[in-house]
Design a protein around this motif. Structure first.
Motif, PDB file in Angstrom:
ATOM      1  N   VAL A  76       0.792  -1.172  -0.178  1.00 36.15           N
ATOM      2  CA  VAL A  76       0.082   0.144   0.109  1.00 36.15           C
ATOM      3  C   VAL A  76       0.730   1.187  -0.008  1.00 36.15           C
ATOM      4  CG1 VAL A  76      -1.660   1.197   1.296  1.00 36.15           C
ATOM      5  CG2 VAL A  76      -1.948  -1.291   1.300  1.00 36.15           C
ATOM      6  N   VAL A  77       0.705   2.175  -1.027  1.00 33.95           N
ATOM      7  CA  VAL A  77       1.517   3.377  -0.968  1.00 33.95           C
ATOM      8  C   VAL A  77       0.808   4.481   0.051  1.00 33.95           C
ATOM      9  CG1 VAL A  77       2.381   5.202  -2.566  1.00 33.95           C
ATOM     10  CG2 VAL A  77       2.006   3.069  -3.330  1.00 33.95           C
ATOM     11  N   CYS A  78       1.808   4.960   0.783  1.00 28.05           N
ATOM     12  CA  CYS A  78       1.416   5.947   1.972  1.00 28.05           C
ATOM     13  C   CYS A  78       2.398   6.948   1.793  1.00 28.05           C
ATOM     14  CB  CYS A  78       1.234   5.539   3.322  1.00 28.05           C
ATOM     15  SG  CYS A  78       0.233   4.071   3.434  1.00 28.05           S
ATOM     16  N   ARG A  79       2.165   8.398   2.664  1.00 29.13           N
ATOM     17  CA  ARG A  79       3.132   9.293   2.528  1.00 29.13           C
ATOM     18  C   ARG A  79       3.916   9.430   4.090  1.00 29.13           C
ATOM     19  NH1 ARG A  79      -1.308  11.616   0.198  1.00 29.13           N
ATOM     20  NH2 ARG A  79      -1.594  12.510   2.214  1.00 29.13           N
ATOM     21  N   GLU A  80       3.073   9.071   4.947  1.00 28.20           N
ATOM     22  CA  GLU A  80       3.548   9.206   6.422  1.00 28.20           C
ATOM     23  C   GLU A  80       2.927   8.083   7.270  1.00 28.20           C
ATOM     24  OE1 GLU A  80       3.378  13.343   7.204  1.00 28.20           O
ATOM     25  OE2 GLU A  80       1.123  13.074   7.060  1.00 28.20           O
ATOM     26  N   LYS A  81       3.309   8.185   8.713  1.00 28.26           N
ATOM     27  CA  LYS A  81       2.711   7.283   9.521  1.00 28.26           C
ATOM     28  C   LYS A  81       1.187   7.331   9.691  1.00 28.26           C
ATOM     29  CE  LYS A  81       3.773   9.759  13.926  1.00 28.26           C
ATOM     30  NZ  LYS A  81       4.367   9.653  14.980  1.00 28.26           N
ATOM     31  N   PHE A 117      -2.838 -13.371   4.731  1.00 26.01           N
ATOM     32  CA  PHE A 117      -2.630 -11.795   3.818  1.00 26.01           C
ATOM     33  C   PHE A 117      -1.373 -11.375   4.487  1.00 26.01           C
ATOM     34  CE2 PHE A 117      -7.189 -12.709   3.650  1.00 26.01           C
ATOM     35  CZ  PHE A 117      -7.479 -12.768   2.121  1.00 26.01           C
ATOM     36  N   ALA A 118      -0.610 -10.817   3.774  1.00 30.52           N
ATOM     37  CA  ALA A 118       0.524  -9.918   4.228  1.00 30.52           C
ATOM     38  C   ALA A 118       0.363  -8.553   3.446  1.00 30.52           C
ATOM     39  CB  ALA A 118       1.917 -10.495   4.058  1.00 30.52           C
ATOM     40  N   VAL A 119       0.426  -7.430   4.138  1.00 33.71           N
ATOM     41  CA  VAL A 119       0.323  -6.046   3.354  1.00 33.71           C
ATOM     42  C   VAL A 119       1.393  -5.317   4.325  1.00 33.71           C
ATOM     43  CG1 VAL A 119      -1.051  -3.968   3.359  1.00 33.71           C
ATOM     44  CG2 VAL A 119      -2.220  -6.214   3.751  1.00 33.71           C
ATOM     45  N   ASN A 120       2.224  -4.687   3.055  1.00 32.61           N
ATOM     46  CA  ASN A 120       3.384  -3.901   3.477  1.00 32.61           C
ATOM     47  C   ASN A 120       3.424  -2.580   3.123  1.00 32.61           C
ATOM     48  OD1 ASN A 120       5.287  -6.038   3.508  1.00 32.61           O
ATOM     49  ND2 ASN A 120       4.273  -6.599   1.633  1.00 32.61           N
ATOM     50  N   MET A 121       3.551  -1.613   4.176  1.00 35.98           N
ATOM     51  CA  MET A 121       3.163  -0.204   3.894  1.00 35.98           C
ATOM     52  C   MET A 121       4.407   0.263   3.280  1.00 35.98           C
ATOM     53  SD  MET A 121       0.104   0.191   5.157  1.00 35.98           S
ATOM     54  CE  MET A 121      -0.957  -0.193   6.369  1.00 35.98           C
ATOM     55  N   VAL A 122       4.369   1.241   2.154  1.00 38.35           N
ATOM     56  CA  VAL A 122       5.462   1.737   1.541  1.00 38.35           C
ATOM     57  C   VAL A 122       5.198   3.302   1.400  1.00 38.35           C
ATOM     58  CG1 VAL A 122       6.513   2.110  -0.819  1.00 38.35           C
ATOM     59  CG2 VAL A 122       5.591  -0.178  -0.065  1.00 38.35           C
ATOM     60  N   LYS A 129      10.395   6.019  -2.036  1.00 42.99           N
ATOM     61  CA  LYS A 129      11.123   5.437  -2.877  1.00 42.99           C
ATOM     62  C   LYS A 129      11.737   4.346  -2.551  1.00 42.99           C
ATOM     63  CE  LYS A 129      14.035   6.327  -7.162  1.00 42.99           C
ATOM     64  NZ  LYS A 129      14.621   5.055  -6.747  1.00 42.99           N
ATOM     65  N   HIS A 130      12.485   4.556  -1.503  1.00 38.03           N
ATOM     66  CA  HIS A 130      13.571   3.580  -1.072  1.00 38.03           C
ATOM     67  C   HIS A 130      12.685   2.502  -0.515  1.00 38.03           C
ATOM     68  CE1 HIS A 130      15.819   1.760   2.522  1.00 38.03           C
ATOM     69  NE2 HIS A 130      16.723   1.634   1.711  1.00 38.03           N
ATOM     70  N   SER A 131      11.661   2.672   0.139  1.00 37.91           N
ATOM     71  CA  SER A 131      10.627   1.277   0.521  1.00 37.91           C
ATOM     72  C   SER A 131      10.155   0.575  -0.556  1.00 37.91           C
ATOM     73  CB  SER A 131       9.741   1.793   1.696  1.00 37.91           C
ATOM     74  OG  SER A 131       8.965   2.735   1.005  1.00 37.91           O
ATOM     75  N   MET A 132       9.827   1.497  -1.677  1.00 38.20           N
ATOM     76  CA  MET A 132       9.304   0.675  -2.789  1.00 38.20           C
ATOM     77  C   MET A 132      10.451  -0.149  -3.390  1.00 38.20           C
ATOM     78  SD  MET A 132       6.633   0.716  -4.533  1.00 38.20           S
ATOM     79  CE  MET A 132       6.874  -1.049  -5.059  1.00 38.20           C
ATOM     80  N   ASP A 133      11.925  -0.004  -3.375  1.00 43.89           N
ATOM     81  CA  ASP A 133      13.114  -0.554  -3.705  1.00 43.89           C
ATOM     82  C   ASP A 133      13.026  -1.847  -3.041  1.00 43.89           C
ATOM     83  OD1 ASP A 133      13.583   1.454  -5.478  1.00 43.89           O
ATOM     84  OD2 ASP A 133      14.968   2.363  -4.412  1.00 43.89           O
ATOM     85  N   ILE A 134      12.727  -1.609  -1.625  1.00 41.02           N
ATOM     86  CA  ILE A 134      12.780  -2.940  -0.745  1.00 41.02           C
ATOM     87  C   ILE A 134      11.723  -3.780  -1.145  1.00 41.02           C
ATOM     88  CG2 ILE A 134      12.285  -3.683   1.575  1.00 41.02           C
ATOM     89  CD1 ILE A 134      14.986  -1.761   1.190  1.00 41.02           C
ATOM     90  N   LYS A 154      -0.171  -4.207  -5.703  1.00 41.39           N
ATOM     91  CA  LYS A 154      -0.395  -3.161  -5.208  1.00 41.39           C
ATOM     92  C   LYS A 154      -2.067  -2.877  -4.972  1.00 41.39           C
ATOM     93  CE  LYS A 154      -0.505   1.784  -6.222  1.00 41.39           C
ATOM     94  NZ  LYS A 154      -0.453   2.900  -7.154  1.00 41.39           N
ATOM     95  N   LEU A 155      -2.089  -2.450  -3.721  1.00 43.27           N
ATOM     96  CA  LEU A 155      -3.657  -2.474  -2.802  1.00 43.27           C
ATOM     97  C   LEU A 155      -3.931  -1.072  -2.719  1.00 43.27           C
ATOM     98  CD1 LEU A 155      -5.818  -4.446  -2.005  1.00 43.27           C
ATOM     99  CD2 LEU A 155      -4.910  -4.185   0.415  1.00 43.27           C
ATOM    100  N   ASP A 156      -5.028  -0.595  -2.959  1.00 44.11           N
ATOM    101  CA  ASP A 156      -5.779   0.982  -2.869  1.00 44.11           C
ATOM    102  C   ASP A 156      -6.785   0.437  -1.678  1.00 44.11           C
ATOM    103  OD1 ASP A 156      -6.719   3.139  -2.586  1.00 44.11           O
ATOM    104  OD2 ASP A 156      -7.373   3.305  -4.622  1.00 44.11           O
ATOM    105  N   THR A 157      -6.518   0.893  -0.472  1.00 40.65           N
ATOM    106  CA  THR A 157      -7.361   0.484   0.770  1.00 40.65           C
ATOM    107  C   THR A 157      -8.694   1.605   0.405  1.00 40.65           C
ATOM    108  OG1 THR A 157      -5.840   1.979   1.968  1.00 40.65           O
ATOM    109  CG2 THR A 157      -5.460  -0.574   2.057  1.00 40.65           C
ATOM    110  N   THR A 158      -8.308   2.414  -0.108  1.00 37.88           N
ATOM    111  CA  THR A 158      -9.739   3.367  -0.387  1.00 37.88           C
ATOM    112  C   THR A 158     -10.750   2.938  -1.166  1.00 37.88           C
ATOM    113  OG1 THR A 158      -8.487   4.772  -2.291  1.00 37.88           O
ATOM    114  CG2 THR A 158      -8.133   5.332   0.261  1.00 37.88           C
TER     115      THR A 158
END
Length: 487
Positions: free
Chosen positions: A320-325, A446-451, A454-459, A473-477
């Motif tokens: 899931v693509v996010c910006r901050e905590k 299910f395993a969900v990774n918070m991104v 750019k660095h975490s996307m590389d991970i 990719k998952l859009d939780t909205t």
């Protein structure tokens, strides 16, 4: 078993909080708290809290000895291990022998009774293959890999109890373990399994257990830590190493990670007779462990667990693509509101982040447990037990909980922070351990990774390449998209 039959009469009902003083026979005065222990407000001994080199800043590093003890405390029954066992025999011409029942081993009646009283109805996967080798005549050496909870300790304890002659009043079996607490755990198994053996005696070779110099032990089994056992064999002459017929080295991977233990173990080994049976156990077998094992165990049979890659087959992985905590938290709440989740485990990089997340989830009305390295091993075991019993539905944790915790009801694992090594690259092993907490025993997970960069996307891309698995990719909205992807 009567207290008089034991060199150390220890109340093992609460082994996680051993009493401040133990009662000993007249040869052993008393035991004091080792330096690695401290007293809590109730006077109980608890491990000294360690701040080991972890990941970064206040990241929780995994102390191997503490992790091993934790696994022993929380695993009251055998785990259901799906790993295939690979056996390499020292003598390839010898017939491959395994057992499906304890009756096939032709144990002494009192030992078989002790095994059944402990709740072992049939041998576990590791026991099926290891016990015939450990009980064979003439004795055979063994190097075995087995995770905690697979019956490994019970297996080598059964071998020790079968090996000794109770009529001989000298030490015949030596077992060394990397820590005081782990030695007590093994001793508990000896006491339980040997409870119907009236002439059996056990002594603990641990710091603080003092005896008069030159007095020979009459206990057939000694369990202890390498430094004290070495002193008992050399400086104090309590044990004649030439009379030892079985030497067990437990938790070898933890042992060589502890300063001094490796060399002390080798020094003990060099004093033993060539006919002494050598048994070495380790949860992992990196090159350093193999090198150590080869020094200690000549001409061994080898039992290894084939790596359990199929775990990922039952786990759907997303990012899931996010910006901050705060965005991560919102995505997590959306996810939780959309999925039917029995229980969830959420991994954070630092204690501070874990505490923040647990507090905010609680404010949202979730039943949350928090697990981090600030807690003692006993406190962690209590938190895990509550989670396992369903008293909390969400467990927020740092890396201290990534290994070896089997909770069948966990259907969701969230990497709130992605696992990285000291160089900032993907920590693939930790990732596998983390998401392996779901999809247990063939169930879907299910395993969900918070991104969040750019660095975490590389991970994520590094993890995909390593495991050759697509992470979607998952859009939780988008509720409809979520339903389509996770169905």
């Amino acid at each position: 078993m009567s207290g008089d039959s034991w060199a150390v009469a220890v109340d093992f009902q609460e082994v996680s909080n051993p009493p401040m003083q133990f009662d000993f026979s007249k040869k052993v005065d008393r035991i004091r708290a080792p330096r690695t222990m401290r007293g809590d407000i109730n006077g109980n001994l608890v491990p000294e809290k360690k701040e080991n080199g972890g990941v970064k800043k206040d990241g929780d590093g995994v102390d191997l000895a503490e992790q091993s003890l934790l696994n022993k405390l929380i695993r009251r029954t055998l785990v259901r291990n799906r790993n295939q066992v690979e056996v390499q025999q020292n003598d390839p011409s010898s017939p491959l022998y395994s057992v499906r029942s304890f009756e096939e081993l032709r144990l002494k009646p009192e030992l078989r009774r002790g095994v059944y009283t402990m709740g072992f109805n049939r041998p576990s996967r590791i026991q099926e293959n290891a016990l015939p080798m450990m009980l064979a005549q003439p004795p055979q050496n063994l190097i075995a890999q087995s995770q905690s909870g697979t019956g490994k300790t019970a297996a080598f304890v059964l071998a020790m109890l079968s090996n000794i002659n109770p009529a001989n009043k000298w030490t015949q079996c030596l077992c060394i373990s990397p820590t005081y607490e782990l030695a007590l755990q093994i001793g508990q198994v000896v006491e339980q399994m040997g409870q119907f053996c009236p002439d059996l005696r056990l002594a603990y070779g641990i710091r603080g257990n003092r005896m008069e110099r030159g007095v020979k032990l009459q206990e057939q089994i000694v369990i202890g830590t390498p430094g004290t056992v070495l002193d008992w064999c050399t400086k104090y002459k309590h044990i004649d190493p030439k009379k030892i017929t079985m030497f067990v080295l437990d938790e070898a991977d933890v042992m060589i990670a502890t300063q001094g233990h490796r060399d002390q173990s080798i020094r003990i080994h060099r004093m033993l007779p060539k006919i002494c049976q050598m048994l070495l156990f380790s949860a992992t077998f990196e090159d350093s462990v193999w090198k150590f094992a080869e020094q200690v165990v000549p001409e061994p049979n080898i039992i290894k667990l084939k790596r359990e890659e199929e775990t990922l087959d039952t786990i759907k992985q997303f990012y899931v693509v996010c910006r901050e905590k705060e965005d991560k938290f919102t995505a997590l709440c959306n996810l939780y509101g959309s999925l039917t989740i029995a229980q969830a485990m959420i991994f954070c990089h630092t204690r501070k982040m874990a505490a923040w997340l647990a507090e905010n989830l609680s404010l949202e009305g979730h039943q949350v447990a928090l697990l981090s390295g600030e807690l003692t091993v006993e406190q962690r075991a209590a938190v895990i037990e509550r989670f396992r019993n369903g008293k909390e539905k969400v467990l927020v944790t740092t890396n201290v909980c990534s290994r070896g915790i089997d909770v069948e009801q966990v259907s969701l694992v969230v990497n709130f922070d992605l696992p990285v090594d000291l160089d900032g690259n993907a920590d693939n092993e930790t990732y596998l351990h983390r998401i392996g907490r779901t999809g247990r025993f063939g169930r879907r997970g299910f395993a969900v990774n918070m991104v969040d960069s750019k660095h975490s996307m590389d991970i994520i891309k590094q993890i995909e390449m390593h495991f050759n698995r697509k992470i979607s990719k998952l859009d939780t909205t988008n509720l409809e998209e979520m339903e389509a992807l996770i169905s």
